[in-house]
Design an enzyme around this catalytic site. Sequence first.
Site, PDB file in Angstrom:
ATOM      1  N   TYR A 135       1.258  -1.129   0.235  1.00  0.00           N
ATOM      2  CA  TYR A 135      -0.269   0.229   0.149  1.00  0.00           C
ATOM      3  C   TYR A 135       0.645   1.083   0.239  1.00  0.00           C
ATOM      4  O   TYR A 135       0.518   2.620   0.346  1.00  0.00           O
ATOM      5  CB  TYR A 135      -1.215   0.026   1.535  1.00  0.00           C
ATOM      6  N   LYS A 185       5.407 -14.285   3.287  1.00  0.00           N
ATOM      7  CA  LYS A 185       5.319 -15.660   2.693  1.00  0.00           C
ATOM      8  C   LYS A 185       6.517 -14.646   1.765  1.00  0.00           C
ATOM      9  O   LYS A 185       7.092 -14.910   0.809  1.00  0.00           O
ATOM     10  CB  LYS A 185       4.334 -14.702   1.518  1.00  0.00           C
ATOM     11  N   ASP A 218      -0.857 -18.337   3.870  1.00  0.00           N
ATOM     12  CA  ASP A 218      -1.773 -18.832   3.622  1.00  0.00           C
ATOM     13  C   ASP A 218      -2.171 -20.043   4.534  1.00  0.00           C
ATOM     14  O   ASP A 218      -3.437 -19.941   5.212  1.00  0.00           O
ATOM     15  CB  ASP A 218      -1.752 -19.523   2.310  1.00  0.00           C
ATOM     16  N   ASP A 242      -4.597  -6.535   6.804  1.00  0.00           N
ATOM     17  CA  ASP A 242      -6.000  -6.007   5.963  1.00  0.00           C
ATOM     18  C   ASP A 242      -6.337  -7.291   6.199  1.00  0.00           C
ATOM     19  O   ASP A 242      -7.550  -6.861   6.578  1.00  0.00           O
ATOM     20  CB  ASP A 242      -5.322  -5.481   5.063  1.00  0.00           C
ATOM     21  N   ASP A 246      -9.826  -8.666   8.927  1.00  0.00           N
ATOM     22  CA  ASP A 246     -11.309  -9.277   8.451  1.00  0.00           C
ATOM     23  C   ASP A 246     -12.175 -10.042   8.997  1.00  0.00           C
ATOM     24  O   ASP A 246     -12.567 -10.482   9.031  1.00  0.00           O
ATOM     25  CB  ASP A 246     -11.620  -8.862   7.144  1.00  0.00           C
TER      26      ASP A 246
HETATM   27 MG    MG Z   1     -10.091  -4.174   4.914  1.00  0.00          MG
END
Ligand code: MG
Length: 356
Positions: A135, A185, A218, A242, A246
């Site tokens: 980001y 990762k 993962d 992020d 969730d």
């Molecule tokens: Mg989010």
Amino acid sequence: MRTLKVAVIPGDGVGPEISEACQPVIEAAAAGADILLESTHLDWGGQRHLRLGAPMPEDGPSILRQFDAALFGAVGRPDVPDHQLIWGLIIRLRQELGLSVNLRPALTLPGVPGPLRGGATIDLLVVRENTEGEYAGAGGRLRSGHPGEVAVEVAIHSRSAISDAARFAFEAARRRRRRLHLVTKSNAMRFGYVLWDEVVAEVAADYPEVSWERVLVDAMAARVVQRPEELDVLLCSNLFGDILSDLTAALVGGLGMAPSANIRPGQRLGVFEPVHGSAPDIAGRGIANPSGYLLSAAMMFDHLEARAAGDQIRSALAHALEQPELRTPDLGGTATTTRLASAVLARVQAGEASRT
Ligand code: MG
Ligand code: NAI
């Protein structure tokens, strides 16, 4: 009595309805902890963008520096491209205020059933690097509109940002259950996440009392669903934090329940916001769950050394949600935003009365 100056930015969609319903709760909790809350309402967000061409003033970040904290609802509206509002407001604030760490706790509350069979009890904290990674905004597009068009989005990982997030995460783990998982990762990505592994190993050496482990993202996605009760602190890059947060939010009742704090270690000013967005599918109906916003306000009080006010909100909300008739539709109930928020207010006030 001390004064705290808070910028309230309701934003778009469900943001304003939630913010309005919660403001009395937040003021009452402050008053109960002998704090005068001086709230200033800022009209930043999508509507301002349509009116003036930007979701916040050019000097928005410096305006916020005059406050102790900002409480933010959500941005996003269907008639403005998402990236313009997200970048023009919340990502810009995170970057320009140096809010390098994002905290996203997920906690099972007795009255809020999760989707997992057997009802696992979850109490974990996602510590997410907040300004870099995928980001960072580094990239570009070539040959616009052409069949050969390409887009490049470059992830940036710096030793200093990784080390700040890692130190914060190990400190948090030390105060909690002393377990930390680093999520990367580094098998498939050979540079950035390998740097994460190296820097975190260096920081970990200063925290021998915290046991830590490296897990690929993962595998962690599966583990969060299969054995979430074993998890304590998850240290993540911007993108992985992020996504995983969730998922952890969904396991404790959904996005409506999830709070977050954008902070910089050692800095007073932070931005506190629910994890969810503007929820245009339910906006305007008065049924959004105010819990994520209330719990974000509680994190704000903790950060400003007003833990008593934070505890008041958390305990009043937990008690209210034990009553099925006070749960909002996302939790399987029929309560409105105001009904739940008013019930929490009554409990905060009752808590005060019992102390005086
Ligand atoms: Mg989010
Ligand atoms: P969203 O979080 O707004 O909604 C996802 C789902 O969760 C929807 O079904 C919604 O109804 C539900 N939901 C969200 N908050 C809820 C609440 N408090 N109570 C009950 N249900 C709730 O995410 P989505 O749909 O991906 O994005 C909508 C808009 O919000 C977009 O414009 C997006 O860019 C923006 N957004 C803004 C964020 C921010 O301001 N930090 C974060 C995430 C998205």
